[in-house]
Design a protein around this motif. Structure first.
Motif, PDB file in Angstrom:
ATOM      1  N   CYS B 318      17.089 -21.817 -11.176  1.00  0.00           N
ATOM      2  CA  CYS B 318      16.336 -21.682 -12.584  1.00  0.00           C
ATOM      3  C   CYS B 318      15.776 -22.940 -13.042  1.00  0.00           C
ATOM      4  CB  CYS B 318      17.125 -21.295 -13.623  1.00  0.00           C
ATOM      5  SG  CYS B 318      16.444 -21.249 -15.360  1.00  0.00           S
ATOM      6  N   ARG B 320      14.142 -23.253 -16.073  1.00  0.00           N
ATOM      7  CA  ARG B 320      14.183 -23.238 -17.436  1.00  0.00           C
ATOM      8  C   ARG B 320      12.608 -23.374 -18.119  1.00  0.00           C
ATOM      9  NH1 ARG B 320      18.769 -26.948 -18.020  1.00  0.00           N
ATOM     10  NH2 ARG B 320      20.557 -25.708 -17.090  1.00  0.00           N
ATOM     11  N   CYS B 324      11.041 -15.741 -18.269  1.00  0.00           N
ATOM     12  CA  CYS B 324      11.921 -14.516 -18.499  1.00  0.00           C
ATOM     13  C   CYS B 324      12.045 -14.109 -19.845  1.00  0.00           C
ATOM     14  CB  CYS B 324      13.107 -14.564 -17.877  1.00  0.00           C
ATOM     15  SG  CYS B 324      14.170 -15.975 -18.119  1.00  0.00           S
ATOM     16  N   CYS B 378       9.621 -14.236 -12.675  1.00  0.00           N
ATOM     17  CA  CYS B 378      10.504 -15.559 -12.202  1.00  0.00           C
ATOM     18  C   CYS B 378       9.995 -16.312 -11.210  1.00  0.00           C
ATOM     19  CB  CYS B 378      11.905 -15.274 -12.086  1.00  0.00           C
ATOM     20  SG  CYS B 378      12.710 -16.834 -11.598  1.00  0.00           S
ATOM     21  N   PRO B 379       9.395 -17.563 -11.516  1.00  0.00           N
ATOM     22  CA  PRO B 379       8.709 -18.452 -10.489  1.00  0.00           C
ATOM     23  C   PRO B 379       9.674 -18.668  -9.418  1.00  0.00           C
ATOM     24  CG  PRO B 379       9.222 -19.854 -12.402  1.00  0.00           C
ATOM     25  CD  PRO B 379       9.443 -18.424 -12.813  1.00  0.00           C
ATOM     26  N   MET B 380      11.115 -18.733  -9.736  1.00  0.00           N
ATOM     27  CA  MET B 380      12.142 -19.152  -8.632  1.00  0.00           C
ATOM     28  C   MET B 380      12.596 -17.766  -8.035  1.00  0.00           C
ATOM     29  SD  MET B 380      11.779 -22.420  -8.351  1.00  0.00           S
ATOM     30  CE  MET B 380      10.204 -22.137  -8.600  1.00  0.00           C
TER      31      MET B 380
HETATM   32  S1  SF4 Z   1      11.871 -17.145 -15.567  1.00  0.00           S
HETATM   33 FE1  SF4 Z   1      13.272 -17.764 -13.735  1.00  0.00          FE
HETATM   34  S2  SF4 Z   1      13.073 -19.992 -13.644  1.00  0.00           S
HETATM   35 FE2  SF4 Z   1      12.028 -19.434 -15.555  1.00  0.00          FE
HETATM   36  S3  SF4 Z   1      13.693 -19.622 -17.462  1.00  0.00           S
HETATM   37 FE3  SF4 Z   1      13.918 -17.529 -16.510  1.00  0.00          FE
HETATM   38  S4  SF4 Z   1      15.258 -17.482 -14.847  1.00  0.00           S
HETATM   39 FE4  SF4 Z   1      14.658 -19.484 -15.227  1.00  0.00          FE
END
Ligand code: SF4
Lengths: 338, 399
Positions: B318, B320, B324, B378-380
């Protein structure tokens, strides 16, 4: 979205969730159903329909459409209790397992209207499949509740055992394709069962996919059928990638499909899954969605899942709005004909 | 810290009944939802950067000890100092030793500092401590909790923000102030504090193992001042922020900004050591215009154990960005009232499980709809809803 546990046993108050989980597990172990009821309620809709028991393509309903009226009714029953003396006592003791267990044995009688709607959905689905040239069989003794809720709530041990029984029954009829009718049962059978039941890898298709595959066989009435706002259920759109099919079918049936804000892959939840762990929060989510479907500017709102149907219907009632909300199958069935 | 589902719900219901809270959040959501898609449409190379960061994070997390060693060497080469803290207590006492008491300390927004209670700890040692990010300062003034990862004060309407600035900072504001009035009142208040501060504390968006660089992305410009003005700069961050190279670290910050919907970022800061000059006889002097000391405190606080747990491991990727949160139907109605004492929303449930234990995360998990909108954005590529479902299993195993 799947209904929450407390929703299924009909509790809309802030309760000890773990006790509720225990009752759900007990109910399913005892009767195979998440709510108190006669297992016959899953198949009675098919009486009088000329459906063979055996075939290569079988219908497995998973029971959600049939169960929803009971779930709603049970919730309303408890709400009424809340006002009376008995209710006060029951609710005070709600955290205590034994009292809750006695609640779970209460027999509820859904309104005829709600039962009839569910029956109509099921009959429409069968008629649509037949019109599409699909030879569908319905092995009644094999139909059951899929146990999806156990999985969603993390009750893995009970789910695994339940899944094994369901899978065994399904395998015993030796069908080539299993046709499901709601997004949750579709997902759990297609993607989850194979992870929990060794060697279980059937071909599972939603009736919507089957109809879309055979769309050329379907004959609909001519003319404009009106503007339909489509509410994609999360499980079809994101888990099972069933997005184009309902649009294709509605289009062919003469409807103009209207896309709301947040549609297709980014569709919005109806709030169902946390309905009674957090009833007010769930209601807010449902209302947010109900409003934006309304703002899309259609004449009819189409749902593809019994839980979405139930939650959005209730949200509109709560907002004091009268809206025409219909299951996809009903909308398509209405338009069958030369 | 123990978390109880019923208590969390009580607080959520308070929010639902507060029209100001609900309105402020729904306004922010309608501005922020889907914004990353517009960014990606205008700057298609963001997708390449995302894939680069995804690979870099996987690689770093698989070889975390190797990269921590490399980082330590790189930082030493640059005359920076690396400290490692196992948990909250160690982090506090390390920081306490570095800062001491009776100092003026300024923070730029750092959620890890929130996780570790650093501001309150330094105050308890007799330091005067100020947040400098506008949103975070408002949170400090209302003794509240950040309500979003990159936009901490989204729950405050302009009226509420003005009230806080008037009452707590004694600022004079017009009777119906514009956002500009509040911003300039805060700027006037903080100017002198920047100038006098003894220690500046920042977080880090990413840390590069090969160059020992700390990368920070921002729009307000406060991070430049916090990390560039006081004589001592201390950066505090989790071990999961390490990536192999400076190229990865800069990409990391850009992707974070893109998915936060704030692109291009106004400032991108790269800090690879204390400020220095060799302008006189080519002899290196540390502490030119900026800090003479740079410390990096790396925090574990549950992260290493999470790396060994298949139910949490993926979440260490993540970055951050808060995407999401902007897309979650539950979060749209609760903001960070759902997700734990520090973090919030889908990512918050999992960060709470990592930093406070799986039992704590499990209580929160039961409010997840499982709708998977978070997974979609989520980009990750963290399977958030499946990981949260795993926590439900922890919850239900106790029946
Ligand atoms: S979208 Fe993915 S990377 Fe971004 S805050 Fe949420 S869990 Fe973390």
């Amino acid at each position: 979205m799947p209904p929450s546990l407390p929703a299924l046993i009909g509790c809309r108050y802030l309760l000890d969730v773990r006790s509720i989980l225990r009752i759900l597990a007990d109910n399913i172990k005892r009767t195979g159903l998440p709510v108190p009821g006669d297992p016959g309620l899953l198949t009675s809709w098919s009486t009088g329909l000329d459906l063979p028991e055996k075939g290569d393509v079988i219908l497995y309903t998973g029971g959600l459409y049939q169960l929803l009226p009971y779930i709603e009714e049970f919730a309303e029953y408890l709400e009424k209790l809340e006002g009376g003396k008995a209710g006060g006592l029951l609710l005070k003791a709600a955290g205590k397992l034994r009292r809750l267990a006695s609640l779970s044995k209460i027999v509820v009688r859904p309104s005829r209207e709600r039962l009839e709607y569910s029956r109509q959905v099921l009959v429409s689905i069968v008629e649509l499949l037949k019109s599409a040239g699909v030879e569908i069989a319905y092995p009644r003794s094999v139909d059951s509740y899929s146990g999806v809720l156990l999985y969603d709530m993390g009750l893995d041990t009970v789910f695994k055992e339940h899944a094994r029984k369901v899978a065994e029954a399904l395998e015993s009829v030796g069908a080539k394709t299993i046709v499901t009718i709601d997004p949750h049962t579709t997902h759990v059978l297609r993607k989850v069962f194979p992870r929990y039941v060794e060697g279980f890898a059937p071909t599972v298709k939603s009736y919507i996919e089957v109809l879309a595959e055979n769309i050329d066989n379907l004959q609909f009435k001519q003319g404009d059928a009106g503007r339909v706002v489509i509410h994609d259920p999360c499980f079809y759109a994101r888990y099972e990638d069933i997005i184009d099919e309902p649009r294709l079918l509605l289009g062919k049936a003469g409807y103009t499909v209207v896309e709301p804000r947040r549609s297709g892959r980014m569709t919005y939840c109806c709030g169902g899954p946390i309905e009674s762990i957090a009833p007010r929060l769930s209601r807010r989510i449902a209302e947010t969605r109900a409003r934006e479907l309304d703002e899309a500017g259609g004449e009819i709102i189409a749902t593809l899942c019994p839980i979405c149907y139930s939650n959005l219907r209730r949200a509109y009632r709560g907002l004091g709005l009268e809206r025409d909300i219909q299951d996809l199958s009903i909308l398509l069935y209405r338009r069958l004909g030369p | 810290m123990s978390i109880m589902l019923e208590k969390v719900l009580e607080d959520i219901y308070k929010g639902l009944e507060d029209p100001e809270f609900s309105m402020a959040i729904s306004r922010s959501v309608s501005n922020a939802e889907g914004k990353h898609l517009r960014v990606k449409e205008s700057y298609p190379y963001v997708e390449d950067l995302r894939l680069r960061v995804l690979e870099a994070k996987k690689k770093a997390l698989e070889n975390i000890d190797y990269y921590i060693d490399q980082l330590a060497r790189s930082l030493e080469r640059n005359h920076g100092v690396l400290h490692i803290a196992r948990d909250r207590d160690e982090a506090q006492s390390l920081l306490g030793d570095l800062v001491g008491s009776g100092k003026l300390v300024i923070f730029s927004k750092s959620i890890v500092a929130e996780e570790l209670g650093l501001r309150e700890y330094l105050e308890s040692l007799g330091n005067q401590v100020w947040e400098t990010d506008l949103g975070q300062l408002l949170i400090q003034l209302e003794h509240g909790k950040p309500m979003h990862t990159t936009a901490p004060a989204i729950h405050l309407t302009i009226e509420k923000a003005a009230r806080l600035v008037r009452e707590k900072l004694g600022a004079e504001l017009p009777s119906s102030p514009e956002p500009e009035d509040i911003v300039s009142a805060v700027r006037r208040f903080l100017r002198e504090i920047y100038y006098k501060a003894d220690v500046g504390i920042s977080g880090a968006n990413a840390v590069a193992a090969d160059t020992g660089s700390i990368v920070l992305v921002e729009n307000e410009g406060n991070i430049r001042l916090v990390t560039g003005y006081p004589p001592i700069h201390i950066a505090v961050t989790g071990i999961e922020k390490i990536v192999p190279s400076l190229n990865d670290a800069i990409s990391y910050a850009l992707v974070q900004a893109a998915y936060a919907g704030l692109f291009p970022p106004t400032y991108l800061n790269v800090i690879s050591g204390p400020s220095n000059t060799a302008d006189i006889e080519h002899r290196r002097v540390y502490g030119a215009h900026g800090p003479r000391e740079l410390h990096l405190i790396l925090i574990d606080n549950g992260r290493r154990q999470a790396l060994l747990d298949p139910g949490l491991r993926d979440h260490l990727r993540c970055i951050r960005c808060g995407r999401c949160q902007w897309e979650c139907p539950v979060w749209h109605h609760t903001a960070n009232k759902w997700g734990g004492p520090t973090y919030g929303g889908p990512m918050g449930v999992l960060w709470t499980a990592i930093t406070l234990g799986k039992e704590a995360g499990a209580e929160l998990s039961m409010l997840c709809l499982g709708c998977a909108r978070c997974d979609e954005v989520c980009p990750m590529e963290i399977p958030l809803s499946s990981l949260i479902r795993g926590l439900k299993r922890v919850y239900s195993s106790k029946i």
